[in-house]
Design a protein around this motif. Structure first.
Motif, PDB file in Angstrom:
ATOM      1  N   ALA A 106      49.284  12.667  30.828  1.00 52.44           N
ATOM      2  CA  ALA A 106      48.111  11.560  30.811  1.00 52.44           C
ATOM      3  C   ALA A 106      48.419  10.554  29.563  1.00 52.44           C
ATOM      4  CB  ALA A 106      46.748  11.984  30.725  1.00 52.44           C
ATOM      5  N   GLY A 107      48.737   9.348  29.798  1.00 47.44           N
ATOM      6  CA  GLY A 107      48.979   8.296  28.808  1.00 47.44           C
ATOM      7  C   GLY A 107      48.177   7.254  28.698  1.00 47.44           C
ATOM      8  N   ILE A 108      47.735   6.966  27.339  1.00 45.85           N
ATOM      9  CA  ILE A 108      46.828   5.973  27.093  1.00 45.85           C
ATOM     10  C   ILE A 108      47.814   4.852  26.243  1.00 45.85           C
ATOM     11  CG2 ILE A 108      44.649   4.947  26.368  1.00 45.85           C
ATOM     12  CD1 ILE A 108      43.579   7.914  26.757  1.00 45.85           C
ATOM     13  N   PHE A 109      47.761   3.744  26.660  1.00 48.59           N
ATOM     14  CA  PHE A 109      48.579   2.617  25.710  1.00 48.59           C
ATOM     15  C   PHE A 109      47.602   1.508  25.441  1.00 48.59           C
ATOM     16  CE2 PHE A 109      51.870   4.820  27.849  1.00 48.59           C
ATOM     17  CZ  PHE A 109      53.197   5.151  27.024  1.00 48.59           C
ATOM     18  N   LEU A 110      47.730   1.156  24.118  1.00 49.69           N
ATOM     19  CA  LEU A 110      46.803   0.283  23.635  1.00 49.69           C
ATOM     20  C   LEU A 110      47.613  -1.003  22.774  1.00 49.69           C
ATOM     21  CD1 LEU A 110      43.331   0.674  21.879  1.00 49.69           C
ATOM     22  CD2 LEU A 110      45.028  -0.719  20.910  1.00 49.69           C
ATOM     23  N   ILE A 111      47.154  -2.186  23.268  1.00 50.78           N
ATOM     24  CA  ILE A 111      47.542  -3.388  22.468  1.00 50.78           C
ATOM     25  C   ILE A 111      46.648  -4.086  21.777  1.00 50.78           C
ATOM     26  CG2 ILE A 111      48.927  -5.408  22.179  1.00 50.78           C
ATOM     27  CD1 ILE A 111      50.601  -4.451  24.976  1.00 50.78           C
ATOM     28  N   PRO A 112      46.736  -4.131  20.455  1.00 55.00           N
ATOM     29  CA  PRO A 112      45.228  -5.065  19.766  1.00 55.00           C
ATOM     30  C   PRO A 112      45.715  -6.366  20.085  1.00 55.00           C
ATOM     31  CG  PRO A 112      46.388  -3.625  18.262  1.00 55.00           C
ATOM     32  CD  PRO A 112      47.184  -3.253  19.430  1.00 55.00           C
ATOM     33  N   LEU A 113      44.448  -7.073  20.414  1.00 55.93           N
ATOM     34  CA  LEU A 113      44.563  -8.421  20.752  1.00 55.93           C
ATOM     35  C   LEU A 113      43.511  -9.217  20.386  1.00 55.93           C
ATOM     36  CD1 LEU A 113      44.906  -8.498  24.685  1.00 55.93           C
ATOM     37  CD2 LEU A 113      46.582  -8.595  22.959  1.00 55.93           C
ATOM     38  N   ALA A 114      43.635 -10.741  20.218  1.00 55.27           N
ATOM     39  CA  ALA A 114      42.417 -11.518  19.605  1.00 55.27           C
ATOM     40  C   ALA A 114      41.403 -11.347  20.578  1.00 55.27           C
ATOM     41  CB  ALA A 114      43.061 -12.989  19.208  1.00 55.27           C
ATOM     42  N   PRO A 115      40.271 -11.465  20.382  1.00 53.24           N
ATOM     43  CA  PRO A 115      39.129 -11.586  21.414  1.00 53.24           C
ATOM     44  C   PRO A 115      39.111 -12.907  21.742  1.00 53.24           C
ATOM     45  CG  PRO A 115      38.232 -11.219  18.975  1.00 53.24           C
ATOM     46  CD  PRO A 115      39.752 -11.106  19.117  1.00 53.24           C
ATOM     47  N   GLY A 116      38.500 -13.181  22.732  1.00 52.69           N
ATOM     48  CA  GLY A 116      38.472 -14.597  23.604  1.00 52.69           C
ATOM     49  C   GLY A 116      39.584 -15.575  24.041  1.00 52.69           C
ATOM     50  N   ILE A 117      40.830 -14.724  24.057  1.00 49.50           N
ATOM     51  CA  ILE A 117      41.943 -15.290  24.528  1.00 49.50           C
ATOM     52  C   ILE A 117      42.143 -15.054  25.966  1.00 49.50           C
ATOM     53  CG2 ILE A 117      43.193 -15.267  22.440  1.00 49.50           C
ATOM     54  CD1 ILE A 117      44.868 -12.794  23.333  1.00 49.50           C
ATOM     55  N   GLU A 118      43.034 -15.791  26.716  1.00 53.73           N
ATOM     56  CA  GLU A 118      43.072 -15.626  28.090  1.00 53.73           C
ATOM     57  C   GLU A 118      43.492 -14.086  28.635  1.00 53.73           C
ATOM     58  OE1 GLU A 118      45.695 -17.921  31.889  1.00 53.73           O
ATOM     59  OE2 GLU A 118      46.453 -17.763  29.818  1.00 53.73           O
ATOM     60  N   ASP A 119      43.112 -13.766  29.659  1.00 53.18           N
ATOM     61  CA  ASP A 119      43.221 -12.662  30.277  1.00 53.18           C
ATOM     62  C   ASP A 119      43.417 -12.486  31.872  1.00 53.18           C
ATOM     63  OD1 ASP A 119      43.279  -9.609  31.234  1.00 53.18           O
ATOM     64  OD2 ASP A 119      41.055  -9.574  30.818  1.00 53.18           O
ATOM     65  N   THR A 120      44.672 -12.303  32.195  1.00 49.48           N
ATOM     66  CA  THR A 120      44.969 -12.350  33.840  1.00 49.48           C
ATOM     67  C   THR A 120      45.889 -11.202  34.085  1.00 49.48           C
ATOM     68  OG1 THR A 120      47.278 -13.555  33.503  1.00 49.48           O
ATOM     69  CG2 THR A 120      45.375 -14.985  33.614  1.00 49.48           C
ATOM     70  N   GLN A 121      46.094 -10.868  35.206  1.00 50.31           N
ATOM     71  CA  GLN A 121      46.729  -9.598  35.714  1.00 50.31           C
ATOM     72  C   GLN A 121      48.241 -10.060  35.480  1.00 50.31           C
ATOM     73  OE1 GLN A 121      45.504  -6.881  37.079  1.00 50.31           O
ATOM     74  NE2 GLN A 121      47.559  -6.129  36.566  1.00 50.31           N
ATOM     75  N   GLU A 122      48.609 -11.365  35.417  1.00 47.64           N
ATOM     76  CA  GLU A 122      50.046 -11.719  35.106  1.00 47.64           C
ATOM     77  C   GLU A 122      50.442 -11.343  33.791  1.00 47.64           C
ATOM     78  OE1 GLU A 122      53.020 -15.535  35.439  1.00 47.64           O
ATOM     79  OE2 GLU A 122      50.910 -15.705  35.922  1.00 47.64           O
ATOM     80  N   LEU A 123      49.524 -11.558  33.084  1.00 50.87           N
ATOM     81  CA  LEU A 123      49.631 -11.406  31.461  1.00 50.87           C
ATOM     82  C   LEU A 123      49.624  -9.879  31.326  1.00 50.87           C
ATOM     83  CD1 LEU A 123      47.564 -14.226  29.854  1.00 50.87           C
ATOM     84  CD2 LEU A 123      49.953 -13.642  29.357  1.00 50.87           C
ATOM     85  N   ARG A 124      48.872  -9.253  31.723  1.00 53.60           N
ATOM     86  CA  ARG A 124      48.729  -7.692  31.711  1.00 53.60           C
ATOM     87  C   ARG A 124      50.234  -7.021  32.329  1.00 53.60           C
ATOM     88  NH1 ARG A 124      42.816  -5.556  33.492  1.00 53.60           N
ATOM     89  NH2 ARG A 124      41.557  -7.348  32.581  1.00 53.60           N
ATOM     90  N   ASP A 125      50.457  -7.428  33.346  1.00 55.03           N
ATOM     91  CA  ASP A 125      51.743  -6.978  33.704  1.00 55.03           C
ATOM     92  C   ASP A 125      52.939  -7.305  33.019  1.00 55.03           C
ATOM     93  OD1 ASP A 125      50.518  -5.865  35.838  1.00 55.03           O
ATOM     94  OD2 ASP A 125      51.028  -7.661  37.062  1.00 55.03           O
ATOM     95  N   LYS A 126      53.154  -8.492  32.350  1.00 55.45           N
ATOM     96  CA  LYS A 126      54.172  -8.934  31.602  1.00 55.45           C
ATOM     97  C   LYS A 126      54.149  -7.911  30.127  1.00 55.45           C
ATOM     98  CE  LYS A 126      55.215 -12.852  28.360  1.00 55.45           C
ATOM     99  NZ  LYS A 126      55.065 -14.107  28.153  1.00 55.45           N
ATOM    100  N   TYR A 127      52.753  -7.811  29.742  1.00 52.12           N
ATOM    101  CA  TYR A 127      52.685  -6.890  28.371  1.00 52.12           C
ATOM    102  C   TYR A 127      53.101  -5.562  28.586  1.00 52.12           C
ATOM    103  CZ  TYR A 127      52.360 -10.753  25.408  1.00 52.12           C
ATOM    104  OH  TYR A 127      52.657 -12.082  24.609  1.00 52.12           O
ATOM    105  N   PHE A 128      52.637  -4.941  29.918  1.00 52.69           N
ATOM    106  CA  PHE A 128      53.064  -3.570  30.006  1.00 52.69           C
ATOM    107  C   PHE A 128      54.453  -3.385  30.090  1.00 52.69           C
ATOM    108  CE2 PHE A 128      54.065  -0.191  32.879  1.00 52.69           C
ATOM    109  CZ  PHE A 128      53.359   1.016  32.320  1.00 52.69           C
ATOM    110  N   GLU A 129      55.114  -4.382  30.749  1.00 57.51           N
ATOM    111  CA  GLU A 129      56.758  -4.345  30.856  1.00 57.51           C
ATOM    112  C   GLU A 129      57.324  -4.323  29.546  1.00 57.51           C
ATOM    113  OE1 GLU A 129      60.554  -3.675  31.939  1.00 57.51           O
ATOM    114  OE2 GLU A 129      58.764  -3.408  33.313  1.00 57.51           O
ATOM    115  N   LYS A 130      56.705  -4.990  28.580  1.00 57.26           N
ATOM    116  CA  LYS A 130      57.145  -5.245  27.146  1.00 57.26           C
ATOM    117  C   LYS A 130      57.082  -3.874  26.311  1.00 57.26           C
ATOM    118  CE  LYS A 130      56.267 -10.202  25.728  1.00 57.26           C
ATOM    119  NZ  LYS A 130      57.229 -10.523  24.854  1.00 57.26           N
ATOM    120  N   ILE A 131      56.177  -3.060  26.704  1.00 52.51           N
ATOM    121  CA  ILE A 131      55.706  -2.052  25.664  1.00 52.51           C
ATOM    122  C   ILE A 131      56.391  -1.046  26.540  1.00 52.51           C
ATOM    123  CG2 ILE A 131      53.676  -2.814  24.410  1.00 52.51           C
ATOM    124  CD1 ILE A 131      52.021  -0.973  26.154  1.00 52.51           C
ATOM    125  N   ILE A 132      56.392  -0.784  27.731  1.00 52.25           N
ATOM    126  CA  ILE A 132      56.964   0.494  28.439  1.00 52.25           C
ATOM    127  C   ILE A 132      58.598   0.445  28.142  1.00 52.25           C
ATOM    128  CG2 ILE A 132      57.331  -0.385  30.768  1.00 52.25           C
ATOM    129  CD1 ILE A 132      55.651   3.060  29.566  1.00 52.25           C
TER     130      ILE A 132
END
Length: 487
Positions: free
Chosen positions: A367-393
């Motif tokens: 079981a793996g939990i990955f966390l990226i700290p972000l500024a509150p209030g910025i844009e949140d889309t599935q596309e951005l989530r997928d992009k950043y998952f690819e970056k960190i993985i």
């Protein structure tokens, strides 16, 4: 006749407050908008995997012990606790990491290997941090943030300079090795602000880290929530889930009740452990203490992009808690605090609870939990989530020298929009309001409403601040204020 208390929310602070108030003879009911208790500290179960959705670090065990002892209980009455060794590891590059073990003696040796002469400096730094811990956690944080005089004691007067210097300045004055500096600056991130904006006095977090150590409740942090929920019920607290609050009723400047799903629930006292900003939107405007401008000018702790991943194999070269500091911290911090945006190259944290707790994943899986700290209030889309998952993985694979993408069974994500939808969190923040100098103690939003009688607040946007142990303390503080109101 017993006084009645309605509590909004069922996170750590609300549950703590409910226990103290019920013990003091109040009839207490908790109203939780979600289907399970816990607030941000909920749990995700899927395909035999178990994840803590929220907090994953168990620090300051003495605060938990003190809480349960107030009810003649011990944490061990409800859950099993294991001290982690190693506590965590920190990656700085490919196959390049420092391991933080379970005792200060071992950590001192690791520091000396990195920087000659640092062991002596570290011992002194942690000794001073322990002095601060003894002052802060055993005394100061149990004040309700009503007056600046709460901070003035013979001990704190001697430490006054520590409120006007910063963690970053103090650490860099003593240590030159950038890797060690990053490790020493890491604990204050739990307070929600940059080390350059965090007063030196908060070095007590370093004692919590190196002096007390990192623990894991078997079956996860959610066991602490279940323990507090069971204790509350033992004390007579009624807990209602699937009960979102639509309005707080005020008559003649007094809180009279709450409205949920078209029903009105009257009470003598209302305590809200929900997001402070959201709670005030449940009031008519004349009864709100803080304007939108007030909130927008405050420094909030980060939000987060989280991934909960089931792997079909055991992973290598990772520990229960693993930090990835292979990119520049200051650049990432600017993207959170200075010019809010998605960071180009984010630092990230990963937790693999199944490395020490077999209950968290099926046999042979992780079981793996990955966390990226972000500024509150910025844009949140599935596309951005997928992009950043690819970056960190991809970075994860490179740094730990293993291929894991093809071993992913499933991936769930949680980000700013979810913090807003699930917790009514202001701008989707994950950890509340940061503990900067101008947002400490009496300078934080008040536990007791200044405009509405019998309305109180608790949790990480008020006193004493963000984090699980402070939330337990916040619950005790607000319960004491309620009792004082009726004394």
């Amino acid at each position: 006749m017993k006084k009645t208390v309605n509590i909004i929310g069922s996170g750590f602070s609300s549950l703590a407050a409910s226990c103290y108030l019920a013990k003091s003879g109040y009839n207490v009911t908790i109203y939780e908008k979600n289907k399970t208790i816990g607030g941000r500290a909920r749990q995700l179960k899927k395909d035999g995997f178990t994840f803590d959705i929220g907090p994953t670090w168990y620090w300051m065990p003495d605060v938990f012990e003190r809480f349960f002892l107030d009810f003649n209980k011990n944490p061990s009455d409800y859950y099993a606790l294991e001290k982690l060794n190693p506590a965590y590891s920190v990656y700085f590059g490919k196959d390049d990491f420092i391991t933080i073990e379970d005792t200060l003696e071992k950590i001192v040796i690791a520091f000396e290997k990195e920087e000659s002469g640092s062991s002596k400096k570290l011992n002194k730094f942690i000794k001073d941090a322990k002095d601060n811990y003894d002052v802060a956690i055993k005394d100061l944080v149990y004040n309700p943030g009503i007056s600046p005089l709460e901070l003035i004691t013979p001990t704190t007067i001697k430490k006054i300079n520590q409120f006007f210097s910063t963690i970053k300045r103090d650490v860099r004055k003593e240590f030159k090795n950038e890797r060690l500096i990053k490790i020493l600056e890491f604990p204050v991130l739990f307070l929600g602000a940059k080390p350059s904006d965090t007063p030196s006095f908060y070095s007590f977090m370093n004692y919590a880290d190196f002096g007390l150590g990192t623990f894991h409740p078997k079956k996860g942090m959610y066991q602490v929530i279940l323990a507090m929920g069971n204790l509350a019920k033992e004390l007579g607290v009624v807990i209602k889930t699937n009960t979102p609050i639509d309005k707080i009723i005020v008559k003649n400047d007094e809180a009279k009740g709450i409205v949920s799903n078209g029903k009105t629930y009257f009470s003598d006292i209302i305590v809200s452990g929900a997001d402070y900003h959201h709670t005030e939107t449940l009031l008519d405007k004349p009864y709100r203490q803080y304007s939108e401008k007030y909130w927008s000018n405050k420094t909030f702790a980060p939000s987060s992009l989280l991934f909960y991943i089931g792997f079909n194999k055991k992973l290598k070269h990772v520990n229960h808690h693993t930090l990835f500091f292979d990119v520049d911290f200051d650049t990432h911090a600017k993207a959170i605090y200075d010019t809010p945006k998605w960071p180009e190259n984010p630092l990230f944290y990963a937790s693999f609870p199944s490395t020490t707790d077999s209950s968290c994943a099926p046999e042979g899986k992780e079981a793996g939990i990955f966390l990226i700290p972000l500024a509150p209030g910025i844009e949140d889309t599935q596309e951005l989530r997928d992009k950043y998952f690819e970056k960190i993985i991809s970075r994860f694979e490179n740094l730990t020298s293993q291929n894991v993408k093809k071993n992913i069974i499933f991936k769930e994500s949680f980000c700013i929009n979810d913090f807003i939808n699930d917790y009514n969190s202001y701008k989707g923040n994950a950890y509340g309001m940061a503990n900067t100098l101008l947002q400490t103690a009496f300078l934080r939003p008040k536990l007791k409403s200044k405009k509405v009688k019998k309305l109180f607040f608790t949790g990480q946007l008020t006193v004493p601040g963000p984090g699980v142990p402070p939330s337990l303390i916040s619950g005790k503080l607000v319960a004491n204020l309620v009792k004082k109101y009726y004394s």
